[in-house]
Design a protein around this motif. Structure first.
Motif, PDB file in Angstrom:
ATOM      1  N   ALA A 198       0.832  -1.206   0.000  1.00 22.48           N
ATOM      2  CA  ALA A 198       0.000   0.000   0.000  1.00 22.48           C
ATOM      3  C   ALA A 198       0.865   1.255   0.000  1.00 22.48           C
ATOM      4  O   ALA A 198       0.580   2.224  -0.732  1.00 22.48           O
ATOM      5  N   GLU A 199       1.927   1.235   0.800  1.00 22.75           N
ATOM      6  CA  GLU A 199       2.834   2.391   0.816  1.00 22.75           C
ATOM      7  C   GLU A 199       3.511   2.566  -0.545  1.00 22.75           C
ATOM      8  O   GLU A 199       3.710   3.691  -1.009  1.00 22.75           O
ATOM      9  N   GLY A 200       3.865   1.439  -1.182  1.00 21.00           N
ATOM     10  CA  GLY A 200       4.464   1.519  -2.519  1.00 21.00           C
ATOM     11  C   GLY A 200       3.500   2.101  -3.539  1.00 21.00           C
ATOM     12  O   GLY A 200       3.895   2.938  -4.372  1.00 21.00           O
ATOM     13  N   ASP A 201       2.222   1.662  -3.475  1.00 14.38           N
ATOM     14  CA  ASP A 201       1.217   2.215  -4.397  1.00 14.38           C
ATOM     15  C   ASP A 201       1.032   3.717  -4.166  1.00 14.38           C
ATOM     16  O   ASP A 201       0.890   4.495  -5.130  1.00 14.38           O
ATOM     17  N   GLU A 202       1.025   4.120  -2.891  1.00 15.29           N
ATOM     18  CA  GLU A 202       0.874   5.545  -2.585  1.00 15.29           C
ATOM     19  C   GLU A 202       2.045   6.352  -3.140  1.00 15.29           C
ATOM     20  O   GLU A 202       1.847   7.405  -3.761  1.00 15.29           O
ATOM     21  N   GLN A 203       3.254   5.843  -2.936  1.00 15.11           N
ATOM     22  CA  GLN A 203       4.419   6.527  -3.471  1.00 15.11           C
ATOM     23  C   GLN A 203       4.397   6.580  -4.999  1.00 15.11           C
ATOM     24  O   GLN A 203       4.782   7.582  -5.614  1.00 15.11           O
ATOM     25  N   GLN A 205       1.745   6.622  -6.898  1.00 15.11           N
ATOM     26  CA  GLN A 205       0.765   7.625  -7.317  1.00 15.11           C
ATOM     27  C   GLN A 205       1.314   9.042  -7.153  1.00 15.11           C
ATOM     28  O   GLN A 205       1.091   9.913  -8.012  1.00 15.11           O
ATOM     29  N   ILE A 206       2.046   9.267  -6.060  1.00 17.22           N
ATOM     30  CA  ILE A 206       2.638  10.590  -5.839  1.00 17.22           C
ATOM     31  C   ILE A 206       3.654  10.912  -6.941  1.00 17.22           C
ATOM     32  O   ILE A 206       3.665  12.013  -7.518  1.00 17.22           O
ATOM     33  N   ILE A 207       4.498   9.932  -7.242  1.00 16.78           N
ATOM     34  CA  ILE A 207       5.516  10.132  -8.280  1.00 16.78           C
ATOM     35  C   ILE A 207       4.866  10.342  -9.645  1.00 16.78           C
ATOM     36  O   ILE A 207       5.274  11.205 -10.430  1.00 16.78           O
ATOM     37  N   GLN A 208       3.797   9.535  -9.939  1.00 20.42           N
ATOM     38  CA  GLN A 208       3.109   9.663 -11.215  1.00 20.42           C
ATOM     39  C   GLN A 208       2.443  11.033 -11.346  1.00 20.42           C
ATOM     40  O   GLN A 208       2.510  11.683 -12.407  1.00 20.42           O
ATOM     41  N   ALA A 209       1.811  11.486 -10.246  1.00 15.73           N
ATOM     42  CA  ALA A 209       1.157  12.800 -10.280  1.00 15.73           C
ATOM     43  C   ALA A 209       2.182  13.911 -10.485  1.00 15.73           C
ATOM     44  O   ALA A 209       1.953  14.859 -11.261  1.00 15.73           O
ATOM     45  N   LYS A 210       3.304  13.808  -9.799  1.00 13.80           N
ATOM     46  CA  LYS A 210       4.355  14.824  -9.959  1.00 13.80           C
ATOM     47  C   LYS A 210       4.898  14.814 -11.388  1.00 13.80           C
ATOM     48  O   LYS A 210       5.131  15.861 -11.987  1.00 13.80           O
ATOM     49  N   ALA A 211       5.096  13.588 -11.937  1.00 15.17           N
ATOM     50  CA  ALA A 211       5.602  13.496 -13.305  1.00 15.17           C
ATOM     51  C   ALA A 211       4.601  14.083 -14.301  1.00 15.17           C
ATOM     52  O   ALA A 211       4.986  14.799 -15.238  1.00 15.17           O
ATOM     53  N   ASP A 212       3.312  13.789 -14.091  1.00 12.93           N
ATOM     54  CA  ASP A 212       2.288  14.353 -14.987  1.00 12.93           C
ATOM     55  C   ASP A 212       2.257  15.879 -14.882  1.00 12.93           C
ATOM     56  O   ASP A 212       2.131  16.581 -15.902  1.00 12.93           O
ATOM     57  N   ARG A 213       2.369  16.386 -13.643  1.00  8.88           N
ATOM     58  CA  ARG A 213       2.363  17.835 -13.469  1.00  8.88           C
ATOM     59  C   ARG A 213       3.586  18.472 -14.130  1.00  8.88           C
ATOM     60  O   ARG A 213       3.466  19.494 -14.836  1.00  8.88           O
ATOM     61  N   ASP A 214       4.741  17.853 -13.935  1.00 10.33           N
ATOM     62  CA  ASP A 214       5.954  18.385 -14.565  1.00 10.33           C
ATOM     63  C   ASP A 214       5.857  18.320 -16.086  1.00 10.33           C
ATOM     64  O   ASP A 214       6.299  19.252 -16.783  1.00 10.33           O
ATOM     65  N   ARG A 215       5.266  17.227 -16.590  1.00  9.34           N
ATOM     66  CA  ARG A 215       5.098  17.098 -18.046  1.00  9.34           C
ATOM     67  C   ARG A 215       4.191  18.198 -18.588  1.00  9.34           C
ATOM     68  O   ARG A 215       4.479  18.820 -19.634  1.00  9.34           O
ATOM     69  N   THR A 216       3.088  18.431 -17.868  1.00  4.16           N
ATOM     70  CA  THR A 216       2.151  19.478 -18.313  1.00  4.16           C
ATOM     71  C   THR A 216       2.814  20.843 -18.308  1.00  4.16           C
ATOM     72  O   THR A 216       2.659  21.645 -19.253  1.00  4.16           O
ATOM     73  N   VAL A 217       3.587  21.116 -17.234  1.00  2.00           N
ATOM     74  CA  VAL A 217       4.270  22.415 -17.137  1.00  2.00           C
ATOM     75  C   VAL A 217       5.296  22.560 -18.258  1.00  2.00           C
ATOM     76  O   VAL A 217       5.400  23.613 -18.906  1.00  2.00           O
ATOM     77  N   LEU A 218       6.074  21.467 -18.500  1.00  2.00           N
ATOM     78  CA  LEU A 218       7.080  21.531 -19.544  1.00  2.00           C
ATOM     79  C   LEU A 218       6.457  21.738 -20.920  1.00  2.00           C
ATOM     80  O   LEU A 218       6.954  22.541 -21.746  1.00  2.00           O
ATOM     81  N   LEU A 219       5.366  21.008 -21.203  1.00  5.47           N
ATOM     82  CA  LEU A 219       4.695  21.173 -22.491  1.00  5.47           C
ATOM     83  C   LEU A 219       4.137  22.584 -22.649  1.00  5.47           C
ATOM     84  O   LEU A 219       4.203  23.190 -23.740  1.00  5.47           O
ATOM     85  N   ALA A 220       3.566  23.098 -21.547  1.00  5.96           N
ATOM     86  CA  ALA A 220       3.017  24.454 -21.625  1.00  5.96           C
ATOM     87  C   ALA A 220       4.125  25.475 -21.880  1.00  5.96           C
ATOM     88  O   ALA A 220       3.965  26.401 -22.716  1.00  5.96           O
ATOM     89  N   GLU A 221       5.234  25.332 -21.171  1.00  8.87           N
ATOM     90  CA  GLU A 221       6.358  26.237 -21.369  1.00  8.87           C
ATOM     91  C   GLU A 221       6.913  26.122 -22.791  1.00  8.87           C
ATOM     92  O   GLU A 221       7.246  27.121 -23.429  1.00  8.87           O
ATOM     93  N   ALA A 222       7.013  24.838 -23.266  1.00 10.49           N
ATOM     94  CA  ALA A 222       7.533  24.645 -24.619  1.00 10.49           C
ATOM     95  C   ALA A 222       6.592  25.250 -25.660  1.00 10.49           C
ATOM     96  O   ALA A 222       7.038  25.881 -26.643  1.00 10.49           O
TER      97      ALA A 222
END
Length: 291
Positions: A198-203, A205-222
């Motif tokens: 469960a802790e692994g799944d939570e981590q 999800q956190i990493i995936q959400a951060k990666a998606d957010r960073d991807r969105t920010v990078l695409l928007a900036e690009a």
């Protein structure tokens, strides 16, 4: 006379040998001996060699002088935390005083084993009762066994024996306790695995959400940078076209028309039917021809 003398001497010789064999005996290097007369000890021999006793009156009993050992049956004892423990152990001992040994125990090996078993059980229960089960399954077991050995050694001296060692062969829980503990351990491990998963799944999800957010920010900036650069490029191109047009408008019109002709009039598959005089598209054909 000769016929009578021969059997007589034979009988006398046999009797002498019987007396001699009943008088002499040998104590081996690995033995000690007691000489008994009518059940009472009259002499003891600690050293090996040829010895003498009174025939037909005295008897000899021998005791092993080597280091002896025996395995005790499995014993159940209680630890300080009231958990039961099944212990298999062995004892090593030597007879140091044959006279005391004979008076207190006798000459039966099973008697000494029974006495030692009782002594070991009493002292082992007394010592182990002061320690939790975990100590018996840890390096502390060596010091616990040393204490048990010392108590057994002191308690056994009155029997004329010296206990050299007391060691545990195997220490385990009773079968019913082992099964319960194994079941509990299995349940704990399953619960621990679920928690870790469960802790692994939570981590994740956190990493995936951060990666998606960073991807969105990078695409928007690009995209933003791309639009800015494209706008700047188009503005520069427009300015360049405008400057060129203002410098020589006729030349620019002709140049643009030639580019249009090149793209539109391909010899492979292009056919145009136009009036050069009426069509704006071909208005520069006449001018080019005059020049």
């Amino acid at each position: 006379m000769k016929k009578i003398a021969l059997p007589f001497f034979v009988i006398v010789g046999v009797a002498f040998l019987m007396v001699l064999s009943g008088t002499l005996f040998t104590v081996q290097q690995t033995e000690r001996a007691l000489v008994l007369q009518f059940g009472k000890v009259v002499r003891q021999y600690q050293q090996p060699g040829l010895k003498i006793k009174t025939p037909f009156v005295q008897d000899v009993i021998f005791f092993d002088n080597r280091l002896l050992h025996f395995n005790l049956p499995a014993l159940e004892v209680n630890a300080a935390d009231q958990k039961r423990l099944v212990v298999d152990l062995y004892v090593r001992y030597r007879i140091t005083n044959v006279l005391t040994f004979y008076k207190t125990i006798g000459q039966d090996v099973r008697s000494v084993q029974n006495r030692l078993s009782g002594i070991v059980l009493d002292n082992m229960q007394e010592v182990i009762a002061r320690f939790p089960l975990a100590d018996m399954l840890s390096p502390k077991r060596s010091s616990i066994m040393e204490e048990i050995h010392e108590k057994v050694r002191i308690a056994s001296e009155r029997f004329g024996i010296e206990v050299k060692d007391v060691r545990i062969i195997r220490a385990d829980l009773p079968k019913e306790n082992s099964e319960a503990i194994f079941t509990r351990m299995e349940s704990e491990r399953v619960q621990e695995a679920k928690q870790i998963r469960a802790e692994g799944d939570e981590q994740a999800q956190i990493i995936q959400a951060k990666a998606d957010r960073d991807r969105t920010v990078l695409l928007a900036e690009a995209t933003k940078q791309g639009n800015i650069l494209r706008g700047e490029g188009e503005a520069l191109a427009t300015k360049t076209y405008a400057d060129a047009y203002n410098k020589d408008r006729y030349f620019y019109e002709v140049y643009r028309s030639l580019l249009a002709y090149k793209r539109a009039m391909k010899p492979q598959d292009t056919t145009l039917i136009l009036d050069p005089k009426e069509s704006d598209f071909l208005k520069h054909f006449g001018a080019l021809k005059k020049r």
